[in-house]
Design a protein around this motif. Structure first.
Motif, PDB file in Angstrom:
ATOM      1  N   GLN A   9      10.255 107.999  50.799  1.00  0.00           N
ATOM      2  CA  GLN A   9       9.235 108.898  51.338  1.00  0.00           C
ATOM      3  C   GLN A   9       9.843 110.278  51.606  1.00  0.00           C
ATOM      4  O   GLN A   9       9.227 111.302  51.316  1.00  0.00           O
ATOM      5  CB  GLN A   9       8.639 108.309  52.610  1.00  0.00           C
ATOM      6  N   GLN A  10      11.058 110.312  52.121  1.00  0.00           N
ATOM      7  CA  GLN A  10      11.722 111.580  52.416  1.00  0.00           C
ATOM      8  C   GLN A  10      12.036 112.357  51.139  1.00  0.00           C
ATOM      9  O   GLN A  10      11.902 113.579  51.096  1.00  0.00           O
ATOM     10  CB  GLN A  10      13.002 111.360  53.234  1.00  0.00           C
ATOM     11  N   ILE A  11      12.445 111.661  50.087  1.00  0.00           N
ATOM     12  CA  ILE A  11      12.709 112.316  48.802  1.00  0.00           C
ATOM     13  C   ILE A  11      11.445 113.003  48.307  1.00  0.00           C
ATOM     14  O   ILE A  11      11.472 114.160  47.877  1.00  0.00           O
ATOM     15  CB  ILE A  11      13.230 111.296  47.764  1.00  0.00           C
ATOM     16  N   ILE A  12      10.318 112.307  48.371  1.00  0.00           N
ATOM     17  CA  ILE A  12       9.050 112.879  47.916  1.00  0.00           C
ATOM     18  C   ILE A  12       8.671 114.088  48.764  1.00  0.00           C
ATOM     19  O   ILE A  12       8.298 115.139  48.234  1.00  0.00           O
ATOM     20  CB  ILE A  12       7.934 111.811  47.903  1.00  0.00           C
ATOM     21  N   LEU A  13       8.795 113.982  50.070  1.00  0.00           N
ATOM     22  CA  LEU A  13       8.460 115.107  50.955  1.00  0.00           C
ATOM     23  C   LEU A  13       9.368 116.308  50.697  1.00  0.00           C
ATOM     24  O   LEU A  13       8.895 117.449  50.653  1.00  0.00           O
ATOM     25  CB  LEU A  13       8.546 114.677  52.420  1.00  0.00           C
ATOM     26  N   ASP A  14      10.664 116.050  50.524  1.00  0.00           N
ATOM     27  CA  ASP A  14      11.613 117.143  50.274  1.00  0.00           C
ATOM     28  C   ASP A  14      11.292 117.867  48.966  1.00  0.00           C
ATOM     29  O   ASP A  14      11.300 119.095  48.911  1.00  0.00           O
ATOM     30  CB  ASP A  14      13.054 116.620  50.229  1.00  0.00           C
ATOM     31  N   HIS A  15      11.003 117.118  47.916  1.00  0.00           N
ATOM     32  CA  HIS A  15      10.689 117.732  46.622  1.00  0.00           C
ATOM     33  C   HIS A  15       9.338 118.438  46.633  1.00  0.00           C
ATOM     34  O   HIS A  15       9.150 119.417  45.923  1.00  0.00           O
ATOM     35  CB  HIS A  15      10.752 116.704  45.490  1.00  0.00           C
ATOM     36  N   ALA A  16       8.402 117.948  47.432  1.00  0.00           N
ATOM     37  CA  ALA A  16       7.096 118.607  47.530  1.00  0.00           C
ATOM     38  C   ALA A  16       7.231 119.974  48.201  1.00  0.00           C
ATOM     39  O   ALA A  16       6.508 120.915  47.853  1.00  0.00           O
ATOM     40  CB  ALA A  16       6.110 117.730  48.301  1.00  0.00           C
ATOM     41  N   ASP A  82      14.705 118.071  37.724  1.00  0.00           N
ATOM     42  CA  ASP A  82      16.106 117.793  38.059  1.00  0.00           C
ATOM     43  C   ASP A  82      16.708 116.763  37.114  1.00  0.00           C
ATOM     44  O   ASP A  82      17.838 116.897  36.669  1.00  0.00           O
ATOM     45  CB  ASP A  82      16.223 117.253  39.488  1.00  0.00           C
ATOM     46  N   LEU A  83      15.945 115.745  36.823  1.00  0.00           N
ATOM     47  CA  LEU A  83      16.429 114.626  36.036  1.00  0.00           C
ATOM     48  C   LEU A  83      16.598 114.972  34.555  1.00  0.00           C
ATOM     49  O   LEU A  83      17.566 114.577  33.918  1.00  0.00           O
ATOM     50  CB  LEU A  83      15.439 113.463  36.189  1.00  0.00           C
ATOM     51  N   ALA A  84      15.652 115.734  34.004  1.00  0.00           N
ATOM     52  CA  ALA A  84      15.558 115.915  32.556  1.00  0.00           C
ATOM     53  C   ALA A  84      16.558 116.889  31.958  1.00  0.00           C
ATOM     54  O   ALA A  84      17.038 116.677  30.841  1.00  0.00           O
ATOM     55  CB  ALA A  84      14.146 116.370  32.188  1.00  0.00           C
ATOM     56  N   GLU A  85      16.868 117.940  32.668  1.00  0.00           N
ATOM     57  CA  GLU A  85      17.714 118.974  32.080  1.00  0.00           C
ATOM     58  C   GLU A  85      19.081 118.414  31.721  1.00  0.00           C
ATOM     59  O   GLU A  85      19.747 117.780  32.529  1.00  0.00           O
ATOM     60  CB  GLU A  85      17.855 120.169  33.032  1.00  0.00           C
ATOM     61  N   ALA A 111      11.691  99.798  40.279  1.00  0.00           N
ATOM     62  CA  ALA A 111      12.331 100.974  39.685  1.00  0.00           C
ATOM     63  C   ALA A 111      13.839 100.879  39.848  1.00  0.00           C
ATOM     64  O   ALA A 111      14.334 100.545  40.930  1.00  0.00           O
ATOM     65  CB  ALA A 111      11.809 102.242  40.346  1.00  0.00           C
ATOM     66  N   ASP A 112      14.565 101.181  38.793  1.00  0.00           N
ATOM     67  CA  ASP A 112      16.029 101.161  38.822  1.00  0.00           C
ATOM     68  C   ASP A 112      16.537 102.585  39.052  1.00  0.00           C
ATOM     69  O   ASP A 112      16.422 103.433  38.164  1.00  0.00           O
ATOM     70  CB  ASP A 112      16.556 100.616  37.499  1.00  0.00           C
ATOM     71  N   PRO A 113      17.115 102.863  40.223  1.00  0.00           N
ATOM     72  CA  PRO A 113      17.621 104.211  40.503  1.00  0.00           C
ATOM     73  C   PRO A 113      18.729 104.646  39.551  1.00  0.00           C
ATOM     74  O   PRO A 113      18.949 105.838  39.362  1.00  0.00           O
ATOM     75  CB  PRO A 113      18.152 104.128  41.935  1.00  0.00           C
ATOM     76  N   GLU A 114      19.411 103.679  38.916  1.00  0.00           N
ATOM     77  CA  GLU A 114      20.444 104.024  37.940  1.00  0.00           C
ATOM     78  C   GLU A 114      19.824 104.668  36.704  1.00  0.00           C
ATOM     79  O   GLU A 114      20.448 105.488  36.042  1.00  0.00           O
ATOM     80  CB  GLU A 114      21.247 102.784  37.538  1.00  0.00           C
ATOM     81  N   VAL A 115      18.594 104.295  36.385  1.00  0.00           N
ATOM     82  CA  VAL A 115      17.885 104.833  35.224  1.00  0.00           C
ATOM     83  C   VAL A 115      17.028 106.026  35.625  1.00  0.00           C
ATOM     84  O   VAL A 115      17.039 107.059  34.961  1.00  0.00           O
ATOM     85  CB  VAL A 115      17.003 103.742  34.568  1.00  0.00           C
ATOM     86  N   LEU A 116      16.300 105.884  36.722  1.00  0.00           N
ATOM     87  CA  LEU A 116      15.309 106.885  37.109  1.00  0.00           C
ATOM     88  C   LEU A 116      15.789 107.905  38.142  1.00  0.00           C
ATOM     89  O   LEU A 116      15.085 108.873  38.405  1.00  0.00           O
ATOM     90  CB  LEU A 116      14.052 106.191  37.649  1.00  0.00           C
ATOM     91  N   GLY A 117      16.955 107.695  38.709  1.00  0.00           N
ATOM     92  CA  GLY A 117      17.425 108.626  39.737  1.00  0.00           C
ATOM     93  C   GLY A 117      16.401 108.716  40.865  1.00  0.00           C
ATOM     94  O   GLY A 117      15.822 107.700  41.272  1.00  0.00           O
ATOM     95  N   ASP A 118      16.151 109.925  41.350  1.00  0.00           N
ATOM     96  CA  ASP A 118      15.200 110.117  42.447  1.00  0.00           C
ATOM     97  C   ASP A 118      13.773 109.743  42.068  1.00  0.00           C
ATOM     98  O   ASP A 118      12.928 109.524  42.940  1.00  0.00           O
ATOM     99  CB  ASP A 118      15.226 111.562  42.948  1.00  0.00           C
ATOM    100  N   ALA A 119      13.476 109.646  40.776  1.00  0.00           N
ATOM    101  CA  ALA A 119      12.131 109.244  40.354  1.00  0.00           C
ATOM    102  C   ALA A 119      11.814 107.809  40.780  1.00  0.00           C
ATOM    103  O   ALA A 119      10.644 107.430  40.852  1.00  0.00           O
ATOM    104  CB  ALA A 119      11.971 109.412  38.845  1.00  0.00           C
ATOM    105  N   ALA A 120      12.835 107.029  41.104  1.00  0.00           N
ATOM    106  CA  ALA A 120      12.603 105.680  41.622  1.00  0.00           C
ATOM    107  C   ALA A 120      11.819 105.723  42.929  1.00  0.00           C
ATOM    108  O   ALA A 120      11.169 104.749  43.306  1.00  0.00           O
ATOM    109  CB  ALA A 120      13.934 104.959  41.818  1.00  0.00           C
ATOM    110  N   ALA A 121      11.838 106.856  43.606  1.00  0.00           N
ATOM    111  CA  ALA A 121      11.106 107.015  44.864  1.00  0.00           C
ATOM    112  C   ALA A 121       9.606 106.840  44.688  1.00  0.00           C
ATOM    113  O   ALA A 121       8.891 106.556  45.653  1.00  0.00           O
ATOM    114  CB  ALA A 121      11.396 108.390  45.470  1.00  0.00           C
TER     115      ALA A 121
END
Length: 150
Positions: A9-16, A82-85, A111-121
């Motif tokens: 939840q914090q990751i989503i709020l921070d990125h928003a 962040d993830l794609a570049e 969701a696997d954070p190893e694959v999706l990074g912060d997108a696992a959030a």
């Protein structure tokens, strides 16, 4: 709420709030670079994203976006940028597919954070069908822009 749910939840709020990659880059691309741009709109809720991607030597050299919408859609675009570049085009296509699978699973795929990074959030979003499109809008735009660039 578990500590992992709180972290997500914090990751989503921070990125928003601090939207990484926000602000469309110029349309002039260096020689040897191809680019694509996609505009996506969710007419149900009004989320809107324009995403531009530049590809050089089979890898994403730049990704930028502009948009308006709910916290989930804006945070998802930020995490994606962040993830794609730096990813290879094929790697990014795979990650987009994995993200789509997680969100369409209605909570059945973890969701696997190893694959999706912060997108696992965004794993928790899968339980709310009305919010899946919010999280997916920038990823759909990225997929379309990649197809144009390659």
């Amino acid at each position: 709420m578990s500590s992992l749910d709180q972290l997500y939840q914090q990751i989503i709020l921070d990125h928003a709030k601090a939207r990484h990659g926000s602000g469309l880059a110029g349309t002039d691309v260096p020689e040897g670079t191809s680019s694509g741009q996609s505009h996506q709109l969710n007419p149900v809720c009004g989320d809107e994203v324009t995403l531009r991607v530049a590809v050089k030597d089979g890898a994403v050299s730049q990704i930028s976006w502009d948009g308006a919408g709910c916290s989930i859609s804006m945070a998802s675009a930020s995490v994606l940028s962040d993830l794609a570049e730096g990813m290879s085009v094929e790697e990014l296509r795979g990650v987009i597919g994995t993200f789509r699978d997680v969100l369409r699973s209605r909570g059945k795929i973890t969701a696997d954070p190893e694959v999706l990074g912060d997108a696992a959030a965004f794993e928790g979003v899968a339980r709310y069908a009305a919010r899946v499109k919010c999280a997916m809008i920038s990823w759909v735009a990225a997929e379309d822009a990649l197809n144009q660039a390659t």
